[in-house]
Motif scaffolding. Structure first.
Motif, mmCIF file in Angstrom:
data_model
loop_
_atom_site.group_PDB
_atom_site.id
_atom_site.type_symbol
_atom_site.label_atom_id
_atom_site.label_comp_id
_atom_site.label_asym_id
_atom_site.label_seq_id
_atom_site.Cartn_x
_atom_site.Cartn_y
_atom_site.Cartn_z
ATOM 1 N N THR A 178 5.959 -7.472 13.234
ATOM 2 C CA THR A 178 5.582 -6.969 11.912
ATOM 3 C C THR A 178 4.070 -6.804 11.815
ATOM 4 O OG1 THR A 178 7.477 -8.081 10.908
ATOM 5 C CG2 THR A 178 5.699 -7.407 9.427
ATOM 6 N N ILE A 179 3.667 -5.688 11.246
ATOM 7 C CA ILE A 179 2.261 -5.418 10.957
ATOM 8 C C ILE A 179 2.132 -5.190 9.457
ATOM 9 C CG2 ILE A 179 0.279 -3.907 11.381
ATOM 10 C CD1 ILE A 179 1.220 -5.445 13.851
ATOM 11 N N GLY A 180 1.251 -5.952 8.795
ATOM 12 C CA GLY A 180 1.028 -5.797 7.365
ATOM 13 C C GLY A 180 -0.216 -4.988 7.087
ATOM 14 N N CYS A 181 -0.219 -4.276 5.959
ATOM 15 C CA CYS A 181 -1.368 -3.427 5.638
ATOM 16 C C CYS A 181 -1.490 -3.294 4.121
ATOM 17 C CB CYS A 181 -1.161 -2.047 6.273
ATOM 18 S SG CYS A 181 -2.636 -1.013 6.329
ATOM 19 N N HIS A 234 0.879 -1.817 19.752
ATOM 20 C CA HIS A 234 -0.503 -1.496 20.117
ATOM 21 C C HIS A 234 -0.884 -0.109 19.584
ATOM 22 C CE1 HIS A 234 -4.204 -1.258 22.472
ATOM 23 N NE2 HIS A 234 -3.812 -0.047 22.847
ATOM 24 N N THR A 235 0.001 0.867 19.768
ATOM 25 C CA THR A 235 -0.271 2.225 19.312
ATOM 26 C C THR A 235 -0.450 2.276 17.805
ATOM 27 O OG1 THR A 235 0.975 3.187 21.149
ATOM 28 C CG2 THR A 235 0.628 4.592 19.231
ATOM 29 N N LEU A 236 0.425 1.584 17.077
ATOM 30 C CA LEU A 236 0.341 1.586 15.627
ATOM 31 C C LEU A 236 -0.947 0.924 15.146
ATOM 32 C CD1 LEU A 236 1.495 2.113 12.836
ATOM 33 C CD2 LEU A 236 2.817 -0.013 13.040
ATOM 34 N N CYS A 237 -1.279 -0.218 15.703
ATOM 35 C CA CYS A 237 -2.508 -0.921 15.300
ATOM 36 C C CYS A 237 -3.748 -0.080 15.600
ATOM 37 C CB CYS A 237 -2.598 -2.266 16.016
ATOM 38 S SG CYS A 237 -1.363 -3.477 15.482
ATOM 39 N N ASP A 238 -3.755 0.565 16.757
ATOM 40 C CA ASP A 238 -4.885 1.406 17.133
ATOM 41 C C ASP A 238 -5.021 2.589 16.180
ATOM 42 O OD1 ASP A 238 -7.002 2.064 19.143
ATOM 43 O OD2 ASP A 238 -5.769 3.872 19.408
ATOM 44 N N ALA A 239 -3.877 3.189 15.821
ATOM 45 C CA ALA A 239 -3.911 4.338 14.918
ATOM 46 C C ALA A 239 -4.370 3.933 13.520
ATOM 47 C CB ALA A 239 -2.529 4.985 14.854
ATOM 48 N N LEU A 240 -3.912 2.782 13.040
ATOM 49 C CA LEU A 240 -4.343 2.298 11.731
ATOM 50 C C LEU A 240 -5.845 2.017 11.719
ATOM 51 C CD1 LEU A 240 -1.409 -0.158 10.894
ATOM 52 C CD2 LEU A 240 -1.899 2.010 9.725
ATOM 53 N N ALA A 241 -6.330 1.369 12.780
ATOM 54 C CA ALA A 241 -7.755 1.043 12.866
ATOM 55 C C ALA A 241 -8.605 2.306 12.930
ATOM 56 C CB ALA A 241 -8.008 0.165 14.092
ATOM 57 N N THR A 242 -8.167 3.274 13.714
ATOM 58 C CA THR A 242 -8.900 4.530 13.850
ATOM 59 C C THR A 242 -8.996 5.267 12.517
ATOM 60 O OG1 THR A 242 -8.207 4.761 16.159
ATOM 61 C CG2 THR A 242 -8.920 6.772 15.035
ATOM 62 N N ALA A 243 -7.922 5.164 11.717
ATOM 63 C CA ALA A 243 -7.906 5.825 10.415
ATOM 64 C C ALA A 243 -8.624 5.013 9.341
ATOM 65 C CB ALA A 243 -6.470 6.080 9.990
ATOM 66 N N GLY A 244 -9.129 3.824 9.710
ATOM 67 C CA GLY A 244 -9.907 3.022 8.775
ATOM 68 C C GLY A 244 -9.112 2.053 7.921
ATOM 69 N N TYR A 245 -7.885 1.746 8.344
ATOM 70 C CA TYR A 245 -7.066 0.804 7.588
ATOM 71 C C TYR A 245 -7.084 -0.574 8.231
ATOM 72 C CZ TYR A 245 -5.095 4.989 5.413
ATOM 73 O OH TYR A 245 -4.946 6.180 4.751
ATOM 74 N N ASP A 246 -7.352 -1.606 7.417
ATOM 75 C CA ASP A 246 -7.234 -2.971 7.904
ATOM 76 C C ASP A 246 -5.756 -3.335 8.004
ATOM 77 O OD1 ASP A 246 -9.976 -3.385 8.025
ATOM 78 O OD2 ASP A 246 -10.070 -4.035 5.922
ATOM 79 N N PHE A 247 -5.422 -4.138 8.985
ATOM 80 C CA PHE A 247 -4.003 -4.535 9.152
ATOM 81 C C PHE A 247 -3.927 -6.003 9.541
ATOM 82 C CE2 PHE A 247 -5.542 -2.767 13.142
ATOM 83 C CZ PHE A 247 -5.203 -3.729 14.065
ATOM 84 N N THR A 248 -2.752 -6.584 9.341
ATOM 85 C CA THR A 248 -2.550 -8.004 9.620
ATOM 86 C C THR A 248 -1.356 -8.187 10.540
ATOM 87 O OG1 THR A 248 -3.374 -8.586 7.421
ATOM 88 C CG2 THR A 248 -2.112 -10.275 8.615
ATOM 89 N N PRO A 249 -1.584 -8.545 11.808
ATOM 90 C CA PRO A 249 -0.459 -8.821 12.718
ATOM 91 C C PRO A 249 0.398 -9.971 12.164
ATOM 92 C CG PRO A 249 -2.490 -8.557 13.967
ATOM 93 C CD PRO A 249 -2.877 -8.617 12.516
ATOM 94 N N GLY A 250 1.712 -9.825 12.235
ATOM 95 C CA GLY A 250 2.606 -10.835 11.699
ATOM 96 C C GLY A 250 3.038 -10.551 10.275
ATOM 97 N N GLY A 251 2.366 -9.587 9.624
ATOM 98 C CA GLY A 251 2.767 -9.190 8.276
ATOM 99 C C GLY A 251 2.016 -9.922 7.183
ATOM 100 N N ILE A 252 2.142 -9.415 5.996
ATOM 101 C CA ILE A 252 1.468 -9.987 4.829
ATOM 102 C C ILE A 252 2.503 -10.661 3.921
ATOM 103 C CG2 ILE A 252 0.137 -9.445 2.757
ATOM 104 C CD1 ILE A 252 -1.004 -7.029 4.318
#
Length: 252
Positions: A178-181, A234-252
């Protein structure tokens, strides 16, 4: 057979569920248990205590899934008709299962009233059935063809599932991350779609929420392949970071 996807369906039986008087808990616990067995819960129906409707549901779902589970309607009262409906769907008679009768005789030997005719109804089974042990209340569940008849009471159902653990053929268990954003899912819909498209062995579910005055979403990535899952994360986290969105591994 690890690459094959095994599926199951669940029929939740009972007027009390449809009326809202009883809140179902079995769907979640059956789904979670199936995932560990490498079997995916593909569909669920909630059906009233009407024999024809149960027969219709049984015949529809048992033929297009590897397994069918039912919860509810196998007790001692007149409206417990699941056994009769399943027997009718399979075209076999209902019998008093000798092993089930022996179990109930032992269970009720020291209880007021003993094994009454009402209690003996819980020994009825479609001809050719096997039993699912029930350590909670004596009355066993039933296995016949690819159908598993279980109690409606959640803690009794849990015990029956425990007794079935490891006995069903399944594929690879479904893994998830899970990735939270803290962002509206609509803002990252394209990222989610493109990420899933690039990883055909993964599925991404988006689950929005509103907390602390903010909109956010948890993205659940699922796959039976650990390497594919890691790559998709990895792909999702990289894409979120590139687009300027902070994310939380493990979910929120």
């Amino acid at each position: 057979m690890a690459d094959r996807i095994f599926t199951a369906a669940l029929i939740v039986i009972g007027d009390e569920i449809l009326s809202g008087r009883t809140h179902d808990k079995n769907i979640a616990q059956v789904a979670s248990w199936l995932q560990v067995q490498g079997i995916r819960l593909a569909e669920v129906r909630v059906v009233a205590d009407v024999e024809e409707r149960i027969v219709e549901a049984v015949n529809a779902l048992r033929t297009r899934n590897d397994y069918l589970f039912t919860t509810g309607g196998i007790g001692p009262t007149h409206d417990d008709i699941t056994v009769d409906a399943v027997a009718k769907a399979l075209g076999v008679p209902v019998i008093v299962h000798p092993e089930a009768r022996a179990i109930l005789e032992r269970y009720y030997a020291d209880k007021p009233g003993g094994l009454t005719e009402a209690r003996l109804r819980m020994a009825r089974a479609p001809e050719g059935a096997q039993l699912i042990p029930n350590r909670m209340s004596g009355a066993p569940g039933i296995r016949v063809a690819n159908i598993h008849l279980m109690a409606g009471v959640p803690h009794i159902t849990a015990g029956m599932l425990d007794a079935l653990t490891g006995t069903l053929e399944g594929g690879a268990p479904l893994k998830s991350e899970t990735i939270g954003c803290w962002t509206a899912e609509s803002e990252v819909a394209d990222i989610l779609r493109e990420t899933e498209k690039a990883h055909e062995n993964c599925q991404i579910g988006s689950y929005p929420f509103f907390r602390e005055g903010q909109v956010g979403a948890n993205f659940v990535i699922r796959s039976t392949d650990a390497d594919e899952l890691a790559s998709c994360v990895h792909t999702l986290c990289d894409a979120l970071a590139t687009a300027g969105y902070d994310f939380t591994p493990g979910g929120i």
